[in-house]
Each structure stands twice: as structure tokens, then as C-alpha cells.
Design a protein around this motif. Sequence first.
Motif, short mmCIF file in Angstrom:
data_model
loop_
_atom_site.label_atom_id
_atom_site.label_comp_id
_atom_site.label_asym_id
_atom_site.label_seq_id
_atom_site.Cartn_x
_atom_site.Cartn_y
_atom_site.Cartn_z
N ASN A 139 85.01 13.58 -59.07
CA ASN A 139 83.14 13.88 -58.57
C ASN A 139 83.12 14.36 -57.05
O ASN A 139 82.08 15.33 -56.81
CB ASN A 139 82.49 12.96 -59.06
CG ASN A 139 83.05 13.01 -61.03
OD1 ASN A 139 83.37 13.55 -61.39
ND2 ASN A 139 82.15 11.80 -60.86
N GLU A 235 84.25 21.77 -59.77
CA GLU A 235 82.68 22.43 -60.26
C GLU A 235 83.24 22.12 -62.02
O GLU A 235 81.82 21.41 -61.95
CB GLU A 235 81.89 22.95 -59.93
CG GLU A 235 81.49 23.05 -57.80
CD GLU A 235 80.75 21.55 -57.64
OE1 GLU A 235 80.37 20.80 -58.70
OE2 GLU A 235 80.07 21.13 -56.58
N GLU A 236 82.92 23.29 -62.16
CA GLU A 236 83.32 23.85 -63.28
C GLU A 236 83.98 22.35 -64.45
O GLU A 236 83.60 22.12 -65.28
CB GLU A 236 84.49 25.32 -63.54
CG GLU A 236 83.44 26.17 -63.17
CD GLU A 236 83.83 27.99 -62.97
OE1 GLU A 236 84.92 28.02 -63.94
OE2 GLU A 236 83.17 28.50 -63.03
N ARG A 237 85.14 21.83 -63.97
CA ARG A 237 85.94 21.63 -64.45
C ARG A 237 84.99 19.53 -64.91
O ARG A 237 84.94 19.18 -65.05
CB ARG A 237 87.34 20.44 -63.90
CG ARG A 237 87.70 21.49 -64.04
CD ARG A 237 89.54 21.89 -63.52
NE ARG A 237 90.03 20.45 -63.85
CZ ARG A 237 91.09 20.61 -64.97
NH1 ARG A 237 91.78 21.37 -65.61
NH2 ARG A 237 91.41 19.16 -64.73
N LYS A 238 84.06 19.77 -63.71
CA LYS A 238 83.50 18.14 -63.33
C LYS A 238 82.78 18.48 -64.41
O LYS A 238 81.95 17.54 -65.27
CB LYS A 238 82.96 18.39 -61.80
CG LYS A 238 81.66 17.26 -62.24
CD LYS A 238 81.25 17.07 -60.47
CE LYS A 238 80.54 15.67 -60.30
NZ LYS A 238 79.49 15.98 -58.43
N GLU A 239 81.68 19.67 -64.55
CA GLU A 239 81.13 19.54 -65.92
C GLU A 239 81.63 19.64 -66.71
O GLU A 239 80.86 19.17 -68.22
CB GLU A 239 80.24 21.10 -65.72
CG GLU A 239 79.45 21.26 -64.74
CD GLU A 239 77.74 20.27 -63.93
OE1 GLU A 239 77.54 19.61 -65.15
OE2 GLU A 239 78.08 19.39 -62.93
N THR A 240 82.62 20.17 -67.32
CA THR A 240 83.54 19.98 -68.60
C THR A 240 83.82 18.80 -69.16
O THR A 240 83.47 18.12 -70.00
CB THR A 240 84.77 20.84 -68.52
OG1 THR A 240 84.21 22.03 -68.63
CG2 THR A 240 85.41 20.55 -69.75
N ARG A 242 82.24 15.94 -68.10
CA ARG A 242 80.98 15.18 -68.62
C ARG A 242 80.61 16.20 -69.80
O ARG A 242 79.66 15.04 -70.58
CB ARG A 242 79.71 15.76 -66.96
CG ARG A 242 78.56 15.17 -67.46
CD ARG A 242 77.75 15.63 -65.98
NE ARG A 242 77.66 15.11 -64.90
CZ ARG A 242 77.64 15.47 -64.16
NH1 ARG A 242 76.17 16.19 -64.07
NH2 ARG A 242 78.33 15.40 -62.56
N GLU A 243 80.43 16.84 -70.09
CA GLU A 243 79.98 17.25 -71.15
C GLU A 243 80.85 16.22 -72.53
O GLU A 243 80.82 15.85 -73.32
CB GLU A 243 80.09 19.06 -71.48
CG GLU A 243 78.85 19.84 -70.70
CD GLU A 243 79.05 20.63 -70.89
OE1 GLU A 243 80.29 21.82 -71.72
OE2 GLU A 243 78.45 21.94 -70.09
N THR A 246 80.11 12.77 -72.65
CA THR A 246 78.45 12.55 -73.69
C THR A 246 79.36 12.57 -74.74
O THR A 246 78.36 11.66 -76.32
CB THR A 246 78.04 13.69 -72.84
OG1 THR A 246 77.71 13.60 -71.51
CG2 THR A 246 75.82 13.55 -73.50
#
Length: 312
Positions: A139, A235-240, A242-243, A246
Motif C-alpha cells: 500500500n 494505485e489502480e492495483r491497490k484499489e482492485t 481492496r475491492e 471486501t
Amino acid sequence: MADLGLLTLGGTVLGGGLAVAGVHSYLSGRAQRQALVDRLADDGPPPPVGRPRRFAALDRRLRATEAGRRLERRLASTGLDLTPGEFVACTAGVAIGLWVVAAAALAAFFGPIAALVAVWAAFGYLDWQRRKRIEKFINQLPELSRILANATQAGLALRTALGMAADEMEAPAGEELAKVAARLAVGHSIDDALGELAERLPSRELVVLVTTLVLSNRAGGTVVTSLRNLTQTLEERKETRREIRTQLSQVTITAYVVPLMGVGTLLLVDRIAAGSVERMTSDFWGQAAVVVAFGLYGLGFFLIRRMSKIDV
């Protein structure tokens, strides 16, 4: 004769003084060398100042073995403030305590099983802490890439940029980059220092970043543009990630709830009919049934965790 006696006495005193000074200088140099080795060693974290270490004798014996050194490296990758001796002593104490509790509460047959579960849980906790540290480091990679891009664009060398990132970033990235900067300060190449970092905290994102930095350092080129593009990708991989985490949280909880339901059912049966568990485990077939049941719960836990694991 008097002059000869004084000369002999003076020579003896001078020799003794030089011997004491030599021993003091040798011991001081040896202590400084050991302190430098401990500070630059990547096998384990440096001992924190102010906290006395327990089980020092056990720790020295463990460090002298290959298994102890592997455990030390494993503890270092978790970031925990523990020595191998402390970890082994605490794990043994918990295992013995659970052995006694399980044997007294259920039956003597469950004592060794509880001890094995305690040992497995202790090493599982280390793996969980290691994954947690790697996840936290991942992260921080977008911020690290951004700092390196800005420093490189300002005209700083890559070695200087890594040292500056180590000072500015929080743990674990700051601690790991400080180790890289210490390696570079004593003459190691950027390839070796960054390669050791990738081995300590293995992840695809870090491998991509290390490869970008190593290739740019070897062949030159537009390292700033590469780091800018890499920052956006991270940044895009970090959001992916996280989704996905979840969405799979319910499956992860189920993996832990199913074995706990089995243990809870066993305790409930023993509570309803006191002594039933002890009578069940008094013969071979009852013990075999318990072992098979625990094995099936463990297999279910492994399969659920395996199916819910998605690599991004």
C-alpha cells in the motif's frame, strides 16, 4: 644495582601499561565491530534499546542452528519485537498450558492435540503478521514510487533518492529502505540491495518496482516517466485488491467459523452429557473418529481459504 632495579621496575610498569592499553583497545574494537555487524545484518531486526531480552541462553543456542536462523529471518520479516528464544519459550508455555487445560476439561486424549494446535497457531500468526506487513508495504509503494520520481526529476541520484525516501516514509517502508540505504553505504550495489529487499518482502508490485529501478540504473533512460506510469498502475492495483478483499470477507470468515463450530459442538456434547467425550476417546475407534473429524475440519478450512485466494 639500584639503577638496574629501577630500570627493570620502570620497564615492567611500562610493559604492563601497554598490555592493559592493548587489551582495552582490542576489546573496544571487537565490541564496535560486533555492533556494526548487528546494525547492518539483515538476518534479523536490531535489538531495541531499553528492553531487556529474556531467555538469552536459549536464544544463543537457537541462533547457532540452521532452524534457529530460519526462525530469526521469519521473525524479522514480520516486524515483531521478538527473538527466536522468546518466541520458542512463549510458544512452548502456551502449548503446555493448553495441553493441561484440554486434558482437564475434556479428556487426556485432547492434550497433545491442543498442544499441536497451539504450535500451528503460533506459526500461523507469524505468517499472518508477515502477510500483513507485506500488504502494508504494498500500500505504500505508490507513495514510494512518487517520492523516487520526484527526487529523480530534481536531479538526485538513485542512492540519494532511496535514502531520502527512507527518512520520509513510515514503517514498514521506512525501515526496509533504511536497510537498503545501509547496504548501499557500505559498498553494496543497487542491484543486490534492492534484490534483498524483494526477497524479504516478496510481491509482484515490489518486483516490478525493483526491476524498473535496476534496469534504469543499468541502462539509463526515462526513469521519471517510468516511475510516473508505475505510480498510476500501483494505485489502480491497490484499489482492485481492496475491492476483492471486501467481496471475499464473508468467505474468509466462514473458513474460520466452520472449525470453531465443530469444537463448540464437542464442548456442548460434553456439557450436556458429562464425561461422554472421555468415554468416547477411551478406545481406539473413538480416538480415530476424533482424529478424522479434526482432519476433515482442517481440510475444509484449507479448501475454503484456497478457493477464496485470488491473485491480482
